[in-house]
Design a protein around this motif. Structure first.
Motif, mmCIF file in Angstrom:
data_model
loop_
_atom_site.group_PDB
_atom_site.id
_atom_site.type_symbol
_atom_site.label_atom_id
_atom_site.label_comp_id
_atom_site.label_asym_id
_atom_site.label_seq_id
_atom_site.Cartn_x
_atom_site.Cartn_y
_atom_site.Cartn_z
ATOM 1 N N TYR A 66 22.705 8.771 -36.850
ATOM 2 C CA TYR A 66 22.906 8.203 -35.518
ATOM 3 C C TYR A 66 22.291 9.130 -34.466
ATOM 4 O O TYR A 66 22.516 10.342 -34.485
ATOM 5 C CB TYR A 66 24.395 8.014 -35.246
ATOM 6 C CG TYR A 66 24.968 6.809 -35.957
ATOM 7 C CD1 TYR A 66 25.132 6.804 -37.335
ATOM 8 C CD2 TYR A 66 25.322 5.660 -35.249
ATOM 9 C CE1 TYR A 66 25.631 5.691 -38.000
ATOM 10 C CE2 TYR A 66 25.825 4.549 -35.906
ATOM 11 C CZ TYR A 66 25.975 4.567 -37.278
ATOM 12 O OH TYR A 66 26.464 3.458 -37.926
ATOM 13 N N TYR A 67 21.539 8.524 -33.554
ATOM 14 C CA TYR A 67 20.870 9.245 -32.492
ATOM 15 C C TYR A 67 21.308 8.699 -31.137
ATOM 16 O O TYR A 67 21.480 7.488 -30.986
ATOM 17 C CB TYR A 67 19.356 9.067 -32.580
ATOM 18 C CG TYR A 67 18.722 9.505 -33.872
ATOM 19 C CD1 TYR A 67 18.617 8.626 -34.950
ATOM 20 C CD2 TYR A 67 18.205 10.788 -34.014
ATOM 21 C CE1 TYR A 67 18.031 9.017 -36.139
ATOM 22 C CE2 TYR A 67 17.608 11.184 -35.203
ATOM 23 C CZ TYR A 67 17.527 10.304 -36.257
ATOM 24 O OH TYR A 67 16.937 10.685 -37.429
ATOM 25 N N CYS A 68 21.442 9.582 -30.158
ATOM 26 C CA CYS A 68 21.571 9.126 -28.790
ATOM 27 C C CYS A 68 20.252 9.402 -28.075
ATOM 28 O O CYS A 68 19.497 10.311 -28.457
ATOM 29 C CB CYS A 68 22.739 9.788 -28.074
ATOM 30 S SG CYS A 68 22.628 11.573 -27.903
ATOM 31 N N ALA A 69 19.988 8.601 -27.064
ATOM 32 C CA ALA A 69 18.739 8.723 -26.324
ATOM 33 C C ALA A 69 18.972 8.331 -24.880
ATOM 34 O O ALA A 69 19.788 7.446 -24.590
ATOM 35 C CB ALA A 69 17.673 7.836 -26.962
ATOM 36 N N ALA A 70 18.245 8.983 -23.993
ATOM 37 C CA ALA A 70 18.394 8.750 -22.560
ATOM 38 C C ALA A 70 17.169 8.039 -22.010
ATOM 39 O O ALA A 70 16.029 8.400 -22.320
ATOM 40 C CB ALA A 70 18.591 10.083 -21.837
ATOM 41 N N ARG A 71 17.449 7.052 -21.173
ATOM 42 C CA ARG A 71 16.400 6.289 -20.508
ATOM 43 C C ARG A 71 16.599 6.455 -19.010
ATOM 44 O O ARG A 71 17.666 6.073 -18.486
ATOM 45 C CB ARG A 71 16.481 4.820 -20.905
ATOM 46 C CG ARG A 71 15.537 3.941 -20.150
ATOM 47 C CD ARG A 71 15.710 2.479 -20.496
ATOM 48 N NE ARG A 71 14.785 1.683 -19.701
ATOM 49 C CZ ARG A 71 14.141 0.625 -20.142
ATOM 50 N NH1 ARG A 71 14.325 0.217 -21.387
ATOM 51 N NH2 ARG A 71 13.328 -0.036 -19.377
ATOM 52 N N GLU A 72 15.613 6.968 -18.312
ATOM 53 C CA GLU A 72 15.742 7.165 -16.870
ATOM 54 C C GLU A 72 15.870 5.815 -16.173
ATOM 55 O O GLU A 72 15.113 4.883 -16.444
ATOM 56 C CB GLU A 72 14.536 7.936 -16.333
ATOM 57 C CG GLU A 72 14.732 8.446 -14.922
ATOM 58 C CD GLU A 72 13.676 9.439 -14.497
ATOM 59 O OE1 GLU A 72 12.726 9.667 -15.279
ATOM 60 O OE2 GLU A 72 13.790 9.983 -13.391
ATOM 61 N N GLY A 73 16.869 5.724 -15.307
ATOM 62 C CA GLY A 73 17.105 4.462 -14.618
ATOM 63 C C GLY A 73 18.515 3.978 -14.856
ATOM 64 O O GLY A 73 19.268 4.542 -15.653
ATOM 65 N N ARG A 74 18.865 2.929 -14.178
ATOM 66 C CA ARG A 74 20.247 2.484 -14.172
ATOM 67 C C ARG A 74 20.612 1.664 -15.416
ATOM 68 O O ARG A 74 21.733 1.762 -15.925
ATOM 69 C CB ARG A 74 20.508 1.652 -12.922
ATOM 70 C CG ARG A 74 21.964 1.290 -12.733
ATOM 71 C CD ARG A 74 22.172 0.658 -11.375
ATOM 72 N NE ARG A 74 21.929 1.604 -10.294
ATOM 73 C CZ ARG A 74 22.093 1.311 -9.014
ATOM 74 N NH1 ARG A 74 22.454 0.101 -8.657
ATOM 75 N NH2 ARG A 74 21.867 2.213 -8.095
ATOM 76 N N TYR A 75 19.666 0.849 -15.885
ATOM 77 C CA TYR A 75 20.009 -0.125 -16.913
ATOM 78 C C TYR A 75 19.288 0.135 -18.229
ATOM 79 O O TYR A 75 18.244 0.761 -18.293
ATOM 80 C CB TYR A 75 19.680 -1.532 -16.411
ATOM 81 C CG TYR A 75 20.388 -1.864 -15.130
ATOM 82 C CD1 TYR A 75 19.683 -2.050 -13.938
ATOM 83 C CD2 TYR A 75 21.776 -1.976 -15.090
ATOM 84 C CE1 TYR A 75 20.350 -2.344 -12.755
ATOM 85 C CE2 TYR A 75 22.439 -2.263 -13.909
ATOM 86 C CZ TYR A 75 21.726 -2.453 -12.745
ATOM 87 O OH TYR A 75 22.385 -2.746 -11.575
ATOM 88 N N CYS A 76 19.869 -0.431 -19.304
ATOM 89 C CA CYS A 76 19.314 -0.229 -20.638
ATOM 90 C C CYS A 76 18.067 -1.067 -20.871
ATOM 91 O O CYS A 76 17.081 -0.587 -21.405
ATOM 92 C CB CYS A 76 20.348 -0.569 -21.702
ATOM 93 S SG CYS A 76 21.771 0.513 -21.683
ATOM 94 N N SER A 77 18.115 -2.341 -20.517
ATOM 95 C CA SER A 77 16.965 -3.254 -20.664
ATOM 96 C C SER A 77 16.427 -3.265 -22.088
ATOM 97 O O SER A 77 15.213 -3.196 -22.301
ATOM 98 C CB SER A 77 15.859 -2.870 -19.673
ATOM 99 O OG SER A 77 16.341 -2.908 -18.348
ATOM 100 N N GLY A 78 17.302 -3.308 -23.048
ATOM 101 C CA GLY A 78 16.869 -3.406 -24.428
ATOM 102 C C GLY A 78 16.811 -2.082 -25.134
ATOM 103 O O GLY A 78 17.191 -1.039 -24.594
ATOM 104 N N TYR A 79 16.290 -2.080 -26.370
ATOM 105 C CA TYR A 79 16.287 -0.903 -27.228
ATOM 106 C C TYR A 79 14.881 -0.474 -27.623
ATOM 107 O O TYR A 79 14.685 0.089 -28.693
ATOM 108 C CB TYR A 79 17.118 -1.188 -28.478
ATOM 109 C CG TYR A 79 18.575 -1.461 -28.182
ATOM 110 C CD1 TYR A 79 19.061 -2.765 -28.086
ATOM 111 C CD2 TYR A 79 19.471 -0.417 -27.992
ATOM 112 C CE1 TYR A 79 20.405 -3.014 -27.815
ATOM 113 C CE2 TYR A 79 20.813 -0.653 -27.724
ATOM 114 C CZ TYR A 79 21.266 -1.956 -27.633
ATOM 115 O OH TYR A 79 22.602 -2.202 -27.364
ATOM 116 N N LEU A 80 13.910 -0.705 -26.777
ATOM 117 C CA LEU A 80 12.559 -0.248 -27.078
ATOM 118 C C LEU A 80 12.541 1.275 -27.080
ATOM 119 O O LEU A 80 12.786 1.910 -26.065
ATOM 120 C CB LEU A 80 11.584 -0.781 -26.035
ATOM 121 C CG LEU A 80 10.108 -0.441 -26.247
ATOM 122 C CD1 LEU A 80 9.597 -1.047 -27.542
ATOM 123 C CD2 LEU A 80 9.279 -0.915 -25.066
#
Length: 125
Positions: free
Chosen positions: A94-108
């Motif tokens: 299991y990995y966690c990952a950070a996406r800059e911005g407010r929303y997830c918008s999918g799992y790309l």
């Protein structure tokens, strides 16, 4: 240096529970949506769950819906994944990952710029 560190994976029996944590260092998670991903042996990495930067929006893969709960404590710079009613098919890194911005918008995967090193979860009797 931006880092994410996952913790508290392990071996659990079917039907058991684990709570993974993901702690950031070198940056604050306040402005990042966070996703949990997993990769089982011989399979592609898949998105499991995601939470918006303020925690108001969450999303779950169908395979974990009603069993997993994602949450965040921005004051502690930490994200959690509570996993209940675990099944053998939940076995994966299991990995966690950070996406800059407010929303997830999918799992790309390419949209998530910071990744942890992963923690092994094994569900077996």
């Amino acid at each position: 240096q931006l880092q994410l560190v996952e913790s508290w994976g392990g071996l659990v029996q079917p039907g058991g529970s684990l709570r993974l944590s993901c702690t950031a260092s070198g940056f604050t998670l306040d402005y990042y949506a966070i996703g949990w991903f997993r990769q089982a042996p011989g399979k592609e990495r898949e998105g499991v769950s995601c939470i918006s930067s303020r925690g108001g929006l969450t999303d779950y893969a169908d395979s974990v819906k009603d069993r997993f709960t994602i949450s965040r404590d921005n004051a502690q710079n930490t994200i959690y994944l509570q996993m209940n009613s675990l099944k053998a098919e939940d076995t994966a890194v299991y990995y966690c990952a950070a996406r800059e911005g407010r929303y997830c918008s999918g799992y790309l995967s390419a949209a998530f710029g910071v990744w942890g090193q992963g923690t092994q979860v094994t569900v077996s009797s």
